[in-house]
Write a protein that holds these residues in place. Structure first.
Motif, PDB file in Angstrom:
ATOM      1  N   VAL A 152      14.551  50.755 -11.890  1.00 57.92           N
ATOM      2  CA  VAL A 152      13.813  50.250 -10.729  1.00 57.92           C
ATOM      3  C   VAL A 152      14.784  49.958  -9.585  1.00 57.92           C
ATOM      4  O   VAL A 152      15.864  49.404  -9.793  1.00 57.92           O
ATOM      5  N   HIS A 153      14.370  50.347  -8.363  1.00 61.22           N
ATOM      6  CA  HIS A 153      15.192  50.119  -7.175  1.00 61.22           C
ATOM      7  C   HIS A 153      14.361  49.399  -6.116  1.00 61.22           C
ATOM      8  O   HIS A 153      13.200  49.753  -5.889  1.00 61.22           O
ATOM      9  N   LYS A 154      14.960  48.414  -5.472  1.00 61.66           N
ATOM     10  CA  LYS A 154      14.290  47.718  -4.369  1.00 61.66           C
ATOM     11  C   LYS A 154      14.387  48.551  -3.096  1.00 61.66           C
ATOM     12  O   LYS A 154      15.385  49.229  -2.854  1.00 61.66           O
ATOM     13  N   ILE A 155      13.335  48.451  -2.279  1.00 60.01           N
ATOM     14  CA  ILE A 155      13.268  49.196  -1.021  1.00 60.01           C
ATOM     15  C   ILE A 155      13.320  48.202   0.137  1.00 60.01           C
ATOM     16  O   ILE A 155      12.504  47.275   0.193  1.00 60.01           O
ATOM     17  N   PRO A 156      14.250  48.373   1.082  1.00 55.98           N
ATOM     18  CA  PRO A 156      14.325  47.438   2.211  1.00 55.98           C
ATOM     19  C   PRO A 156      13.111  47.561   3.133  1.00 55.98           C
ATOM     20  O   PRO A 156      12.467  48.615   3.205  1.00 55.98           O
ATOM     21  N   ASP A 157      12.827  46.503   3.848  1.00 58.31           N
ATOM     22  CA  ASP A 157      11.670  46.476   4.746  1.00 58.31           C
ATOM     23  C   ASP A 157      11.807  47.458   5.898  1.00 58.31           C
ATOM     24  O   ASP A 157      10.803  47.830   6.525  1.00 58.31           O
ATOM     25  N   SER A 158      13.025  47.891   6.194  1.00 57.93           N
ATOM     26  CA  SER A 158      13.257  48.756   7.354  1.00 57.93           C
ATOM     27  C   SER A 158      12.718  50.169   7.159  1.00 57.93           C
ATOM     28  O   SER A 158      12.510  50.894   8.137  1.00 57.93           O
ATOM     29  N   LEU A 159      12.466  50.584   5.905  1.00 56.93           N
ATOM     30  CA  LEU A 159      11.992  51.938   5.684  1.00 56.93           C
ATOM     31  C   LEU A 159      10.490  52.039   5.942  1.00 56.93           C
ATOM     32  O   LEU A 159       9.723  51.152   5.591  1.00 56.93           O
ATOM     33  N   THR A 160      10.077  53.143   6.563  1.00 52.70           N
ATOM     34  CA  THR A 160       8.661  53.394   6.828  1.00 52.70           C
ATOM     35  C   THR A 160       7.957  53.858   5.547  1.00 52.70           C
ATOM     36  O   THR A 160       8.596  54.218   4.562  1.00 52.70           O
ATOM     37  N   ARG A 161       6.633  53.881   5.599  1.00 51.59           N
ATOM     38  CA  ARG A 161       5.869  54.358   4.442  1.00 51.59           C
ATOM     39  C   ARG A 161       6.260  55.776   4.074  1.00 51.59           C
ATOM     40  O   ARG A 161       6.462  56.104   2.891  1.00 51.59           O
ATOM     41  N   ASN A 162       6.362  56.665   5.069  1.00 55.31           N
ATOM     42  CA  ASN A 162       6.694  58.056   4.775  1.00 55.31           C
ATOM     43  C   ASN A 162       8.097  58.189   4.195  1.00 55.31           C
ATOM     44  O   ASN A 162       8.335  59.018   3.308  1.00 55.31           O
ATOM     45  N   GLU A 163       9.036  57.401   4.692  1.00 57.83           N
ATOM     46  CA  GLU A 163      10.384  57.430   4.125  1.00 57.83           C
ATOM     47  C   GLU A 163      10.358  56.970   2.668  1.00 57.83           C
ATOM     48  O   GLU A 163      10.984  57.594   1.800  1.00 57.83           O
ATOM     49  N   CYS A 164       9.632  55.893   2.392  1.00 61.10           N
ATOM     50  CA  CYS A 164       9.530  55.397   1.015  1.00 61.10           C
ATOM     51  C   CYS A 164       8.939  56.455   0.091  1.00 61.10           C
ATOM     52  O   CYS A 164       9.394  56.636  -1.046  1.00 61.10           O
ATOM     53  N   ALA A 165       7.932  57.166   0.583  1.00 61.29           N
ATOM     54  CA  ALA A 165       7.258  58.171  -0.245  1.00 61.29           C
ATOM     55  C   ALA A 165       8.157  59.368  -0.537  1.00 61.29           C
ATOM     56  O   ALA A 165       7.890  60.126  -1.478  1.00 61.29           O
ATOM     57  N   LEU A 166       9.211  59.545   0.246  1.00 65.46           N
ATOM     58  CA  LEU A 166      10.114  60.682   0.049  1.00 65.46           C
ATOM     59  C   LEU A 166      11.371  60.316  -0.730  1.00 65.46           C
ATOM     60  O   LEU A 166      12.226  61.176  -0.967  1.00 65.46           O
ATOM     61  N   ILE A 167      11.497  59.070  -1.158  1.00 61.36           N
ATOM     62  CA  ILE A 167      12.691  58.678  -1.908  1.00 61.36           C
ATOM     63  C   ILE A 167      12.818  59.500  -3.191  1.00 61.36           C
ATOM     64  O   ILE A 167      13.884  60.038  -3.494  1.00 61.36           O
ATOM     65  N   GLU A 168      11.727  59.606  -3.952  1.00 60.95           N
ATOM     66  CA  GLU A 168      11.783  60.351  -5.212  1.00 60.95           C
ATOM     67  C   GLU A 168      12.112  61.829  -4.996  1.00 60.95           C
ATOM     68  O   GLU A 168      13.066  62.348  -5.583  1.00 60.95           O
ATOM     69  N   PRO A 169      11.368  62.565  -4.166  1.00 58.31           N
ATOM     70  CA  PRO A 169      11.712  63.981  -3.993  1.00 58.31           C
ATOM     71  C   PRO A 169      13.096  64.195  -3.404  1.00 58.31           C
ATOM     72  O   PRO A 169      13.824  65.109  -3.812  1.00 58.31           O
ATOM     73  N   PHE A 170      13.503  63.355  -2.448  1.00 53.52           N
ATOM     74  CA  PHE A 170      14.823  63.546  -1.842  1.00 53.52           C
ATOM     75  C   PHE A 170      15.953  63.167  -2.802  1.00 53.52           C
ATOM     76  O   PHE A 170      17.071  63.675  -2.680  1.00 53.52           O
ATOM     77  N   ALA A 171      15.689  62.282  -3.777  1.00 56.52           N
ATOM     78  CA  ALA A 171      16.687  62.019  -4.822  1.00 56.52           C
ATOM     79  C   ALA A 171      16.913  63.286  -5.638  1.00 56.52           C
ATOM     80  O   ALA A 171      18.064  63.630  -5.978  1.00 56.52           O
ATOM     81  N   CYS A 172      15.832  63.996  -5.958  1.00 57.40           N
ATOM     82  CA  CYS A 172      15.962  65.287  -6.644  1.00 57.40           C
ATOM     83  C   CYS A 172      16.740  66.276  -5.784  1.00 57.40           C
ATOM     84  O   CYS A 172      17.561  67.056  -6.296  1.00 57.40           O
ATOM     85  N   SER A 173      16.500  66.241  -4.480  1.00 55.56           N
ATOM     86  CA  SER A 173      17.199  67.138  -3.563  1.00 55.56           C
ATOM     87  C   SER A 173      18.707  66.900  -3.609  1.00 55.56           C
ATOM     88  O   SER A 173      19.497  67.845  -3.693  1.00 55.56           O
ATOM     89  N   ILE A 174      19.106  65.642  -3.542  1.00 54.47           N
ATOM     90  CA  ILE A 174      20.534  65.325  -3.543  1.00 54.47           C
ATOM     91  C   ILE A 174      21.183  65.749  -4.854  1.00 54.47           C
ATOM     92  O   ILE A 174      22.292  66.312  -4.867  1.00 54.47           O
ATOM     93  N   HIS A 175      20.508  65.508  -5.970  1.00 49.66           N
ATOM     94  CA  HIS A 175      21.078  65.898  -7.273  1.00 49.66           C
ATOM     95  C   HIS A 175      21.297  67.407  -7.334  1.00 49.66           C
ATOM     96  O   HIS A 175      22.351  67.873  -7.806  1.00 49.66           O
ATOM     97  N   ALA A 176      20.332  68.185  -6.858  1.00 49.42           N
ATOM     98  CA  ALA A 176      20.475  69.644  -6.863  1.00 49.42           C
ATOM     99  C   ALA A 176      21.647  70.081  -5.996  1.00 49.42           C
ATOM    100  O   ALA A 176      22.427  70.967  -6.374  1.00 49.42           O
ATOM    101  N   VAL A 177      21.773  69.466  -4.836  1.00 47.41           N
ATOM    102  CA  VAL A 177      22.890  69.812  -3.936  1.00 47.41           C
ATOM    103  C   VAL A 177      24.228  69.435  -4.561  1.00 47.41           C
ATOM    104  O   VAL A 177      25.199  70.198  -4.502  1.00 47.41           O
ATOM    105  N   ASN A 178      24.277  68.281  -5.202  1.00 53.29           N
ATOM    106  CA  ASN A 178      25.514  67.884  -5.877  1.00 53.29           C
ATOM    107  C   ASN A 178      25.897  68.876  -6.977  1.00 53.29           C
ATOM    108  O   ASN A 178      27.084  69.132  -7.199  1.00 53.29           O
ATOM    109  N   ARG A 179      24.894  69.433  -7.642  1.00 51.46           N
ATOM    110  CA  ARG A 179      25.173  70.411  -8.696  1.00 51.46           C
ATOM    111  C   ARG A 179      25.808  71.685  -8.141  1.00 51.46           C
ATOM    112  O   ARG A 179      26.484  72.413  -8.857  1.00 51.46           O
ATOM    113  N   GLY A 180      25.613  71.953  -6.852  1.00 55.18           N
ATOM    114  CA  GLY A 180      26.193  73.130  -6.235  1.00 55.18           C
ATOM    115  C   GLY A 180      27.664  73.006  -5.901  1.00 55.18           C
ATOM    116  O   GLY A 180      28.319  73.999  -5.583  1.00 55.18           O
TER     117      GLY A 180
END
Length: 361
Positions: A152-180
């Motif tokens: 579980v990770h806490k989300i700061p108040d500064s992030l918008t709803r759309n940013e919060c909703a993209l945390i999971e997919p963009f975490a997958c994005s970063i992992h894939a890029v790191n694998r490259g």
């Protein structure tokens, strides 16, 4: 004092093409070290669409058993607010009532060899929120439980709803890029500019390769990729992308090819396009098998083939990048629907008209 409803809405997966909205499900009761979360939004992933459609990788085949355990509430791209807890849960997760939080997709068992070695995202039991009933009901509902072994990770108040909703997919994005393992002088080709591909564009740009080329068949997604930092964008339906990449690299081919389309044709395309001893990252989830000439991988090019699964150790990075304005959600979330409109949401998520679709209870 927070007054919670006793009956809630849940979308429930009973089997392939048998999803039903249940309007009077009981409010989940958190046990020891469990959190009760009021869902703020839940994204509709390509895997949700494939699962709904009955793809064998979810429901099994002649050689593999079904991985999905219905009836189950789908959805793994969720975030929400802590509104209840079982004994010891607040201390266990270092959170408090009212915090905005997100849990990683996987609910690790903490007992298998992978979990004990710190490779929790490859847990042998492999419960993923939204696919296994009771152990991992997902976020397409009004309220859900975070299990004791959740990350579980806490989300700061500064992030918008759309940013919060993209945390999971963009975490997958970063992992894939790191694998490259992208280096400064690399020519990188990213095949696929969907929601996760657009996260990959932004992550690759931060790696500062010599050249970033993005491929997709949808013009709007190519426009977004260009805006997020792609040097060149190409449509494989309109030009010979293999020949063009070879021409840009003195005939050698790209150094890194990241496959993120879910289209089987993108795999042989990448094998043709990549240079000898290049790094091929396979991220996509396919609804049907793809066939390639394996002699290209070994005898002809001696390629490094690397898979990328989930977003381990990347959630806090995404949150930090959004806070620092290094990542953007602009233009990625294109449609929002209520739970009552889930059928339209799934249909739109499967179309070329959307990028990321959210269900907002």
């Amino acid at each position: 004092m927070n007054i919670l409803p006793q009956r809630i809405k849940q979308l429930v997966n009973y089997g392939p093409r048998d999803y039903r909205l249940v309007s009077d499900a009981p409010l989940p009761t958190p046990k020891a070290r469990e959190l009760l979360i009021k869902i703020s939004a839940c994204g509709v992933c390509a895997s949700d669409v494939h699962c709904h459609g009955g793809a064998p990788m979810f429901w099994g085949s002649a050689t593999a058993p079904s991985w999905v355990k219905p009836p189950v509430v789908p959805g793994h791209e969720f975030f929400g607010e802590v509104v209840g807890y079982g004994e010891g849960a607040l201390e266990h997760f270092s959170v408090k009532m009212g915090d905005r939080v997100i849990a990683e997709q996987i609910v690790p068992c903490e007992q298998c060899r992978f979990c004990k070695n710190g490779q929790y995202w490859m847990c042998e039991k492999h419960d993923i929120y939204g696919f296994q009933n009771e152990d991992a009901n997902g976020g397409m509902c009004e309220y859900m439980l975070f299990k004791p072994t959740s990350r579980v990770h806490k989300i700061p108040d500064s992030l918008t709803r759309n940013e919060c909703a993209l945390i999971e997919p963009f975490a997958c994005s970063i992992h894939a890029v790191n694998r490259g393992d992208i280096q400064f002088n690399d020519v990188v080709v990213l095949s696929g500019a969907g929601p996760l591909g657009l996260g990959m564009v932004q992550a690759i740009r931060l790696k500062t390769p010599k050249l970033l080329i993005v491929l997709d068949t949808i013009p709007e997604r190519l426009r977004l990729a260009k805006g997020f930092g792609a040097d060149l964008v190409m449509n494989p339906l309109e030009e010979d992308v293999v020949a063009k990449v070879k021409a840009l690299t003195d005939g050698y081919g790209c150094d890194v090819y990241i496959e993120a389309t879910g289209n089987p044709a993108s795999v042989p395309q990448g094998l043709q396009m990549i240079r000898k001893m290049g790094r091929f990252v396979e991220f996509s989830m396919f609804s049907k098998e793809t066939t390639v000439d394996w002699s290209i991988i070994g005898d002809r090019k001696e390629l490094d083939i690397r898979g990328a699964h989930l977003g381990p150790h990347c959630y806090e990075t995404v949150i930090n990048f959004f806070e620092r304005k290094l990542f953007s959600a602009e233009g990625v979330v294109t449609h929002t629907y209520s739970l009552d409109e889930w059928e339209a949401a799934f249909e739109n998520a499967h179309s070329a008209e959307s990028v990321k679709v959210l269900l907002v209870p």
